[in-house]
Write a protein that holds these residues in place. Structure first.
Motif, PDB file in Angstrom:
ATOM      1  N   THR A 277       0.828  -1.215   0.000  1.00  0.00           N
ATOM      2  CA  THR A 277       0.000   0.000   0.000  1.00  0.00           C
ATOM      3  C   THR A 277       0.859   1.260   0.000  1.00  0.00           C
ATOM      4  OG1 THR A 277      -0.176  -0.008   2.431  1.00  0.00           O
ATOM      5  CG2 THR A 277      -1.891  -1.165   1.195  1.00  0.00           C
ATOM      6  N   LEU A 278       2.085   1.141   0.508  1.00  0.00           N
ATOM      7  CA  LEU A 278       2.997   2.281   0.486  1.00  0.00           C
ATOM      8  C   LEU A 278       3.416   2.599  -0.947  1.00  0.00           C
ATOM      9  CD1 LEU A 278       4.207   4.117   2.635  1.00  0.00           C
ATOM     10  CD2 LEU A 278       6.187   2.604   2.764  1.00  0.00           C
ATOM     11  N   ALA A 279       3.723   1.564  -1.714  1.00  0.00           N
ATOM     12  CA  ALA A 279       4.056   1.762  -3.135  1.00  0.00           C
ATOM     13  C   ALA A 279       2.826   2.213  -3.920  1.00  0.00           C
ATOM     14  CB  ALA A 279       4.621   0.469  -3.723  1.00  0.00           C
ATOM     15  N   ASP A 280       1.642   1.727  -3.532  1.00  0.00           N
ATOM     16  CA  ASP A 280       0.402   2.189  -4.167  1.00  0.00           C
ATOM     17  C   ASP A 280       0.257   3.699  -4.012  1.00  0.00           C
ATOM     18  OD1 ASP A 280      -0.335  -0.370  -4.940  1.00  0.00           O
ATOM     19  OD2 ASP A 280      -1.609  -0.711  -3.196  1.00  0.00           O
ATOM     20  N   ALA A 281       0.520   4.189  -2.807  1.00  0.00           N
ATOM     21  CA  ALA A 281       0.380   5.620  -2.529  1.00  0.00           C
ATOM     22  C   ALA A 281       1.381   6.439  -3.342  1.00  0.00           C
ATOM     23  CB  ALA A 281       0.556   5.881  -1.037  1.00  0.00           C
ATOM     24  N   GLU A 282       2.600   5.917  -3.503  1.00  0.00           N
ATOM     25  CA  GLU A 282       3.599   6.617  -4.312  1.00  0.00           C
ATOM     26  C   GLU A 282       3.127   6.748  -5.762  1.00  0.00           C
ATOM     27  OE1 GLU A 282       7.413   4.764  -1.805  1.00  0.00           O
ATOM     28  OE2 GLU A 282       7.172   4.359  -3.955  1.00  0.00           O
TER      29      GLU A 282
END
Length: 413
Positions: A208-213
Motif C-alpha cells: 500500500t505504500l508503493a500504491d500511494a507513491e
C-alpha cells in the motif's frame, strides 16, 4: 293553409338543426383548444422537471461519491459558455459570478486546479499514462516541480516549507497523500491549501505504500506543466533555497533514484524466484524510498502493470516494495536515465529498520552545513559536484523553531 303551415315548419326545423350543428362545432373547437393547452402545459412541466431531476441526480451521485471517499463536496457550478435558447422553457436567471466556472478548455485540461476526482486507481493510472504524439506544446510551457508529500497526517515542518516556497508559485505544484478523512488545516493563502489528493489507507512495510507513491505520481502527471516529481514525507526539510533546488532538478539529465545491488539478506535475500522469468535475480535492486523522477520515467511507472503485479503478489514482508519496485524496474529498462543516487539525506548510522530522528537539540549551524556539504562528491550530469542532497529527514516537530531561526543564515531562504 296546409302548404303554408308545412313550409313554415320546414324552415323552423332547418334553422334549429343549423344552430345545433354550430353549437356542436364550437364545443369541439373549445375541447381541442383545451387539449392543446393542457398538452403544451404538460410538455413544459415535463421538460422542466426532467431537467431539474437529472441535475439533482447527477449532483447527488457526485456528492455521494465524494462522501464515500472522505472528500469535501464541490461547490455548485454553472458553465459560462453561451448556449442557444431552449423552446418552451423560461429564460435562465443571471449567473452569480461565484457560481461560474470555466468549461472544459485546453487550459483546464493541461492544468487542472481541482485535485478532487472520483476516478479509481486503474482509471487514474490510465488517464495519467496518456502521452501526446505531437511533440510541441500548444502553449508556452513553463516546467514545474511537483512536490509530493506522503504523510501520516499533520505536516509539522509546514511553516518551513511555506517559507521555502514563498515567491515561487509559478514554478511548483504540491500534492498531499494523507489518511482518508484527514483534512489539513491551513489558510486559503497557503501553498498547501486544497492540495490533498483522493487517498487510501497506507500501512508501513506493505504494498500500500508503493500504491500511494504511484497514486501521487499519477495525480501529479495530470498537470502537463509538471516536469520533475519529488517524493517527500512530513519529516523532510529542504536544505537549499527554492531557486537552487529548481535549477538542480530541471537542468538534470538524470533522475535521482537510489538503486544498487545488495548481496546480503536485506537485498538479494528478499528476491522471490516466483517472479521468474520476468524478473531475474540479476535485475534485483534496492534503494531509498525517497525518489525524484522526470516526467518520462514517471509515466513509465504509472503505466506498468506486468511487473508491479509481480511485486504486489510476491514482495511481502520482509520484502518491501517501496525499497525494490522502482529501483528494480528502472534498472531493467531505463538505467541510463537514472543517477542511481537519492537527493534526500538520511542517517542510517544507528542501524535498525528506521533512520535516526533529529530534534531541537540537534539543530545547529554546523549540523545543517554538514548535510549541505559533507566533503563528498557526486556526479551531476557530466561533472562532479559537492551539492548532493537537496532535502533531509527525519526531523520531529521540536526541530521546527531552530530550523526557522537558521533557515536564512544557512539555507538562504
Amino acid at each position: 293553409m296546409g302548404r303554408t303551415r308545412g313550409g313554415g315548419e320546414g324552415r323552423d326545423d332547418s334553422s334549429a338543426v343549423g344552430e345545433k350543428e354550430k353549437h356542436t362545432c364550437l364545443l369541439r373547437m373549445a375541447q381541442m383548444l383545451s387539449y392543446l393547452m393542457v398538452f403544451a402545459a404538460g410538455l413544459m412541466i415535463g421538460l422542466t422537471t426532467c431537467s431539474q431531476i437529472n441535475g439533482i441526480f447527477v449532483s447527488q451521485r457526485q456528492q455521494y461519491s465524494l462522501i464515500n471517499r472522505g472528500l469535501p463536496r464541490p461547490q455548485p457550478n454553472n458553465c459560462t459558455l453561451n448556449q442557444p435558447p431552449r423552446l418552451l422553457l423560461p429564460p435562465r436567471p443571471p449567473l452569480d459570478p461565484q457560481d461560474q466556472f470555466q468549461c472544459m478548455d485546453i487550459d483546464n485540461f493541461l492544468h487542472p486546479t481541482n485535485l478532487i476526482h472520483s476516478m479509481s486507481d486503474n482509471e487514474l493510472f490510465w488517464r495519467a499514462s496518456l502521452l501526446p504524439k505531437k511533440e510541441e506544446y500548444p502553449y508556452k510551457r513553463k516546467p514545474k516541480v511537483a512536490f509530493m508529500f506522503l504523510t501520516r497526517g499533520p505536516l509539522p515542518m509546514l511553516p518551513l516549507w511555506e517559507r521555502f516556497f514563498h515567491g515561487h508559485s509559478n514554478f511548483f505544484n504540491i500534492y498531499i497523500h494523507a489518511p482518508p478523512g484527514y483534512h489539513l488545516q491551513v489558510s486559503n493563502s497557503s501553498a498547501f491549501y486544497g492540495r490533498q489528493i483522493p487517498s487510501k489507507e497506507v500501512s508501513w512495510g506493505t504494498v500500500t505504500l508503493a500504491d500511494a507513491e504511484r497514486r501521487l505520481l499519477a495525480n501529479a502527471l495530470l498537470d502537463f506543466s509538471n516536469e520533475r516529481f519529488v517524493l517527500l514525507s512530513e519529516s523532510c526539510i529542504p536544505v537549499y533555497n527554492f531557486p537552487t533546488v529548481y535549477r538542480y532538478l530541471i537542468d538534470s539529465f538524470h533522475s535521482f533514484v537510489e538503486s544498487y545491488d545488495d548481496p546480503s539478506r536485506y537485498g538479494r535475500g528478499r528476491y522471490s524466484r516466483s517472479m521468474l522469468p520476468d524478473i531475474q535475480l540479476r535485475h534485483w535492486r534496492k534503494g531509498s524510498q525517497w525518489f525524484e523522477l522526470n516526467r518520462v520515467l514517471a509515466v513509465y511507472i504509472v503505466s506498468d502493470t506486468r511487473y508491479y503485479t509481480l511485486f504486489r503478489k510476491y514482495c511481502k514482508p520482509a520484502c518491501y516494495p517501496d525499497e525494490h519496485y522502482i529501483q528494480t524496474f528502472l534498472n531493467m529498462f531505463h538505467g541510463n536515465l537514472n543517477s542511481n543516487r537519492t537527493v534526500t539525506w538520511v542517517d542510517w548510522s544507528l542501524g535498525g529498520p528506521h533512520p535516526a530522528t533529529y530534534s531541537r537539540a540537534n539543530i545547529t549551524v554546523n549540523f545543517l552545513r554538514a548535510i549541505r556539504n559533507n566533503g563528498t562528491l557526486c556526479r551531476y550530469n557530466s561533472d562532479m559536484t559537492s551539492v548532493c542532497f537537496l532535502f533531509a529527514r527525519k526531523f520531529d516537530h521540536t526541530a521546527l523553531e531552530p530550523l526557522l531561526g537558521l533557515s536564512s543564515q544557512v539555507m538562504n531562504f
